[in-house]
Scaffold this active site. Structure first.
Site, short mmCIF file in Angstrom:
data_model
loop_
_atom_site.label_atom_id
_atom_site.label_comp_id
_atom_site.label_asym_id
_atom_site.label_seq_id
_atom_site.Cartn_x
_atom_site.Cartn_y
_atom_site.Cartn_z
N CYS B 95 0.93 -1.27 0.04
CA CYS B 95 -0.12 -0.07 -0.05
C CYS B 95 0.99 1.09 -0.12
CB CYS B 95 -1.03 0.16 1.26
SG CYS B 95 -2.34 1.27 1.09
N HIS B 227 -3.59 -5.60 0.93
CA HIS B 227 -3.08 -5.82 2.18
C HIS B 227 -2.88 -7.29 2.53
CE1 HIS B 227 -2.33 -1.60 3.77
NE2 HIS B 227 -3.55 -1.42 2.80
N GLU B 229 -0.98 -8.54 4.93
CA GLU B 229 -0.90 -8.65 6.14
C GLU B 229 -2.33 -8.48 7.02
OE1 GLU B 229 -0.71 -5.88 4.61
OE2 GLU B 229 -1.21 -4.30 6.18
#
Lengths: 999, 263
Positions: B95, B227, B229
């Site tokens: 990002c 994302h 994560e």
């Protein structure tokens, strides 16, 4: 020296911000234009060689792939109107601040204090617009004239004299700081006039108490000995005014109230806060050993999981948001973040909540002067909260938007934040903190300017071009994020002993409170870092400049504290010392300017006595003939489009709700990720299974009938929402946020007694339901002046109690969502429906209020909540959705939309109840009450057929009935016995529900 | 040997803690490194096996997303970054971190590595920041160690400036040929989203070629707008209540790949 750099997109395909402006012109202002483009303007005020300007422009300001730039020459061409807007001097310019850092990096040298970067936006419009229309675009869309300057240039004007000159926005305050002694006259009129003129907002009784204090012989003598005048200084008066303000002192909640009920009986209530709010928590506390810190700190703290605590706080920022919706709302959210940072030894913010109340965005009558149109307000408030939360890296997990045209007078902007903290830090309970005499007074974060001095009242004073704008503040999430990171690092290193935030009242409030811990302080106002010179000492003391925290730092830690701050790019200043002298003392350039007894400052306020009289109102019921002839299917679809019911996805999706990686029940769940969740569940501890539920409730409409039932329903809704996702009754904690119109009777508020009685009744309900549910209140706030104008044209908000609920869930996977999961599942209605359409969304749609407001049955609801919780814990329900606005029909429709599955139910089978609980038989409810009634304590639950019996056994004792099944088909079908009341395709229901607020 | 991962933080980076957790879950040892501590030499990035730049709003994304942070890296740590490229240290940007790597010129990158920006990430076509889940497909010919064995992913995007724009059509063709346009947005069934605004929200930002992630020619530098994560745990999947809990989230594979690659 000024240099002006302009940056434009090479192609319209990357200029989506300009497309947004065109869209807003068309939709919000009814002013279509052919095309628009945007030019970003950076004005550099610093000494630079031409090649340095060139380097900075190419290196920093333009994107080499998509953008083009020009230095000291205009890029604008081929337009009909050019509009340029930029901040007034002194208004926080966040982009300018980051740009300044970028310039320093590009030049490879540090810049001087006076080297600045200012940003502006230039919009080029092409189309057939008249000047006044272009001006309207400038003032109603692009610039807020309160904080921004703007200019409109036509094609012809430009051709005659192209270009816009670079302009400095340096703040110049042509003033030498001084301290004045203020004589307090004896005459009451003169004394009151003084309070009004100085914007102290103190009453005559309060001014007289101040006068009496300074007339005390021992005070006069001590002042003389220290070289202070006998009369108070402006520093002292301002300090008292801040400390005694409604905002800080909550005088209405602390007042003595003479409450006369509907029978004419009058009771003296010593303090609403102590009698109801605090008393409720005290009563519940013995059964809630998990309460850690309530009402004393910036936020309430509860035990969360082994080794970890959670803090929660909710605030409002209504008046600032009314004036500058973007900045006001942003400071609302970053401000409440600081409450969490300043709670205990400093908690880490882990989620935000946002609840807004506006008038309809489609309001089509004239908007009173100085107010923004509700649509603009909504867009800008939303943008402020979105930017504040997103840029801070704190997920927005729960919230709502409530519409009622009375919020035209004042929007309500509730911002909440939850925080996480280890139960112990360096061997000590983290919720405890102390200050010892000798500790350093340290301020950290942003610098002090005239921001927010005297809050909103100042905006009525004429401003000049070079005078700073002090009425409003804009948040700076990045400065605060740096401070957040620093604070948690310093905390874990044990570098400070106490921390609190700087909010309303600035240093006067934070240090005034902190000095109570040690018993006094010596504050050197000239040591505070300023944004610009020329502030008087009293201004330094009360400025509400944002992004600041106050610390007490042990003398031996000061150096380490300062060094870490420098490495984290956080400015910290040692402003003096905490003492045990019993005095609040301030100095300026070595001379005493303020010396007051702490006791007087904090306990010297004479207090208020307010009359309240409750006369139950009587509203017209919608005529039976009207009700009998309604087309219920058409009504059902229209109700899905009601602003308080329809989807808020367009708005909520713009919040980052997943940063920090904790989400378990997100704001939207379901097959297409658009079923609105009842509450949020997060799992904040990595590698562990404990969850935290976060929910809220508010039903301002019910205040029209009885604020008692409004308050009870608001609490019930918050608890119900929490239970619906898996929250455990008895393990929940609540926060109360009251937003009221001014309830003190006066010329401007002739109906003050009624409004005060509403406040009393809301408090009584809050007390009753909290005791019944075993629900402690851990923190709260009140905002008591939510009106616009006076007399007949006065607009007062409906009395509103917004309740936030948080609580731990032992296993975050033992939770539920609203979406139907599978065809064939059994649909249950839980909780009894009653003939309660008063104040409902359905009646509102019929332009009626009615009188049968939903009354919350505490005992029945709690029993049901416990049983439903057990069922969710056992994994029995496949979906759970609470029944609220719009009743059973809306709950069913939302669950169907969430799962993209139809249903076929018979409402004749739904549990019902009599209004009079002693009635021996079930009443015969109207179709409308069954479908759209908002009786409290109800849910729609679906269960797989093979678990239905076990589910029913678990719910035994509470109203729970099979009303139908989830179908694989596409229709939403509601019958009553043999009659089909509603039968509509899912797609139609979805379209009606999804579209109204999709702009 | 346990892989050591440096996670850059500071100045508005905000996804650092969950990114560190993701690498740790994958068997690595992640450390959060404040950019200032890397610049003043207190911590040496060369001592780590992997460098990761998380998501966030570095410097508020003011001027343009990732720009000020990228410039600070280039001006203050440029030599270090080039050394990491020479050492073949895997570098990840998510990002805001991806925006930083693109604006630095490390993605898609040049050979040898230099700070020449050739592509950009700019405003979403919607003109809005949005948080929504997207289906992603890995390019067939990708050889990046980060994406080994990855075919499809379901991850959230959370950005306002994620629209990928290559400097030229020729560059895009070359990136595609090299497998550098390694991750693309797709429909739920894996098919290509429709062109233009009809492709929304499958393509959430209007990216050219539906590109969601890029890697360097050697595959070691990898960046993406979505994302990973935010989807390492089964409870992070928005449909976990409908489909049941899976063993792990889709994104974990990416971190495990990297940890195993350097281990």
């Amino acid at each position: 020296m000024l240099n002006r750099i302009e940056v434009a997109q090479k192609s319209p395909s990357t200029d989506s911000p300009a497309q947004r402006i065109l869209k807003a012109m068309r939709e919000d202002l009814g002013l279509p234009a052919d095309s628009a483009s945007l030019i970003r303007v950076y004005t550099l005020e610093m000494d630079l060689r031409p090649e340095e300007v060139e380097r900075v422009a190419a290196d920093l300001f333009r994107d080499p792939v998509t953008e083009t730039y020009a230095i000291n020459r205009p890029l604008a061409q081929d337009f009909d109107w050019l509009i340029e807007a930029g901040f007034k001097p002194g208004v926080t310019d966040n982009v300018g601040r980051s740009a300044r850092e970028g310039v320093a990096d590009a030049l490879g040298r540090s810049l001087g204090e006076d080297d600045k970067v200012y940003t502006s936006r230039q919009v080029l419009l092409r189309g057939d617009l008249k000047r006044e229309q272009a001006v309207r675009v400038a003032t109603a869309l692009l610039a807020n004239p309160l904080i921004e300057t703007w200019q409109v240039v036509s094609r012809d004007e430009w051709n005659k004299a192209p270009g816009i000159a670079a302009q400095s926005r340096k703040v110049i305050v042509p003033h030498t700081p001084s301290v004045k002694a203020i004589d307090l006259p004896e005459s009451p009129q003169a004394l009151q006039k003084l309070s009004d003129e100085m914007l102290l907002a103190l009453t005559l009784e309060e001014m007289q108490a101040v006068r009496a204090y300074f007339a005390r012989p021992e005070v006069t003598k001590a002042r003389e000995a220290k070289g202070l005048p006998a009369s108070p200084t402006d520093v002292e008066l301002e300090m008292i005014a801040q400390t005694w303000s409604e905002h800080c002192k909550h005088k209405i909640f602390a007042a003595e109230v003479d409450y006369t009920d509907e029978t004419g009986k009058t009771t003296l209530i010593k303090s609403l806060y102590k009698t109801y709010v605090k008393a409720a928590t005290q009563a519940v506390r013995p059964n809630a050993p998990w309460l850690k810190s309530v009402f004393t700190d910036n936020a309430g703290i509860i035990a969360f999981a082994e080794g970890w605590d959670v803090a929660m706080k909710a605030e409002t920022h209504n008046s600032p948001s009314a004036l500058d919706p973007y900045g006001g709302a942003m400071t609302g959210i970053v401000g409440v973040n600081r409450d969490i940072l300043g709670c205990g030894m400093g908690c880490k913010p882990i989620f935000n909540t946002d609840v807004f109340c506006f008038a309809s965005p489609f309001y089509d009558k004239a908007v009173p002067e100085k107010l923004h149109h509700p649509k603009r307000l909504m867009k800008e408030v939303h943008r402020g909260v979105k930017d504040g939360g997103n840029e801070s890296g704190i997920p927005t997990v729960n919230g709502s938007i409530v519409f009622d045209d009375r919020f035209l007078g004042k929007p309500l902007v509730f911002c909440g934040t939850g925080g996480l903290i280890p139960s112990e830090i360096r061997g000590k309970p983290s919720w405890q903190k102390e200050i010892l005499p000798g500790d350093r007074i340290v301020m950290a974060g942003g610098r002090i300017g005239k921001d927010g001095i005297h809050g909103a009242t100042f905006s009525s004073i004429a401003l000049t071009e070079a005078s700073p704008v002090s009425a409003v503040q804009i948040g700076d999430p990045i400065t605060q994020k740096k401070m957040l990171d620093f604070l948690l690092e310093a905390r874990d290193l044990g570098l400070f002993r106490f921390v609190t935030d700087n909010g309303a009242g600035g240093l006067s409030s934070s240090l005034g409170e902190m000095a109570r811990e040690s018993g006094g302080c010596e504050l050197h106002l000239d040591l505070a870092p300023l944004k610009y010179a020329g502030l008087d000492p009293w201004e330094i003391l009360v400025s509400e400049a944002q992004e600041r925290m106050s610390f007490a730092v042990q003398p031996e830690n000061w150096e380490a504290f300062r060094d870490l701050a420098a490495r984290r790019d956080v400015e910290v200043s040692n402003l003096g010392t905490f003492t045990g002298s019993g005095l609040f003392e301030c100095f300026y350039q070595g001379k005493p300017v303020c010396r007051m007894d702490m006791d007087f400052l904090h306990d010297g306020n004479p207090g208020l006595r307010i009359p309240a009289r409750w006369t139950p109102p009587s509203h017209q019921e919608p005529p039976a003939s009207v009700l009998a002839t309604r087309d219920l299917k058409a009504d059902a679809l229209e109700l899905l489009s009601a602003l308080n019911i329809c989807s808020k996805e367009t708005w909520v999706r713009q919040y980052d709700h997943e940063v920090q990686g904790q989400s378990v029940v997100k704001p939207f769940m379901g097959k297409e990720n658009d079923g609105p969740s009842d509450a949020a569940v997060i799992k904040p501890l990595q590698g562990r299974k404990e969850g935290l539920v976060v929910s809220h409730g508010l039903v301002p409409r019910y205040s029209d009938i009885d604020a008692y039932h409004m308050a009870a329903a608001s609490v019930d809704e918050a608890v119900r929402n929490a239970v619906a996702v898996g929250g455990e009754p008895g393990k929940l904690a609540a926060l109360d946020n009251f937003c009221w119109p001014d309830p003190v009777e006066s010329e401007a508020t002739p109906d003050g007694q009624y409004k005060m009685a509403q406040l009393v009744r809301a408090n009584q309900a809050l007390y009753d339901i909290c005791l019944a549910y075993g629900l402690p209140l851990i923190s709260g706030k009140d905002s008591m002046k939510n009106d616009y104008g006076r007399g007949a044209s006065k607009i007062s908000v409906p009395p509103t109690l917004m309740v936030t609920v948080v609580g731990p869930i032992a296993d975050a996977t033992k939770t539920a969502t609203i979406d139907f999961k599978a065809a064939g599942d059994v649909v249950y209605a839980l909780g009894a429906a009653k003939e309660e359409l008063g104040g409902s969304e359905y009646f509102a749609m019929l332009h009626a209020v009615g009188n049968g407001v939903p009354r919350t049955d505490f005992a029945a609801n709690l029993a049901l909540y416990k049983r439903l919780h057990a069922a969710i814990g056992a994994g029995l329900p496949r979906s759970v959705h609470d029944v609220s606005d719009g009743g059973l029909w809306v709950a069913l429709a939302e669950s169907a939309i969430g799962g993209r599955l139809g249903f076929d139910v018979d409402v004749a089978r739904a549990p019902v109840g009599a209004l009079d609980s002693s009635s021996p038989q079930d009443p015969d409810l109207s179709d409308a009450a069954l479908l759209f009634g908002e009786s409290q304590g109800r849910f729609v639950v679906t269960v797989a057929p093979d678990k239905a019996l076990e589910f029913e056994k678990t719910l035994a004792g509470s109203p729970c009935a099979r009303i139908g099944t989830v179908t694989g088909g596409r229709n939403l079908t509601v019958r009553r016995g043999n009659f089909v009341l509603i039968d509509t395709p899912l797609e139609d229901a979805f379209a009606k529900w999804r579209r109204p607020l999709d702009f | 040997m346990t892989a050591r991962i440096a996670i850059l933080t500071g100045y508005g980076i905000n996804s650092d803690i969950e990114l560190a957790h993701s690498f740790n879950l994958a068997g690595g040892k992640a450390e959060r490194v404040h950019l200032h501590d890397a610049i003043d030499g207190r911590i040496r990035l060369e001592d780590f096996d992997i460098l990761a730049i998380p998501g966030g709003f570095s410097f508020g994304d003011h001027i343009a997303s990732g720009r000020v942070f990228a410039n600070r890296l280039r001006h203050k740590l440029g030599d270090t970054l080039l050394r990491l490229r020479e050492k073949k240290t895997p570098i990840l940007g998510i990002c805001n971190g991806f925006q930083v790597l693109v604006k630095l010129g490390l993605l898609p990158g040049t050979e040898p590595a230099s700070f020449t920006q050739t592509c950009t990430l700019t405003y979403n076509d919607s003109g809005r920041f949005e948080n929504r889940w997207c289906h992603l497909k890995a390019e067939g010919n990708v050889s990046s160690p980060w994406l080994r064995g990855v075919e499809a992913l379901y991850l959230p995007v959370r950005h306002g400036e994620g629209k990928f724009i290559p400097g030229s059509d020729a560059l895009l063709a070359e990136l595609e040929k090299n497998g550098q346009t390694c991750l693309r947005y797709c429909n739920e069934d894996g098919s290509e989203p429709a062109k233009g605004s009809a492709g929304f929200p499958a393509n959430p930002n209007g990216s050219t070629g539906h590109v969601a992630g890029l890697c360097s020619k050697d595959g070691l530098v990898f960046g993406l707008m979505p994302h990973p994560e935010a989807h390492v745990l089964p409870t992070q999947h928005p449909h976990w209540q409908r489909q049941g809990l899976k063993a792990e989230g889709d994104g974990l594979r990416i971190f495990r790949n990297a940890v195993q690659f350097v281990g």
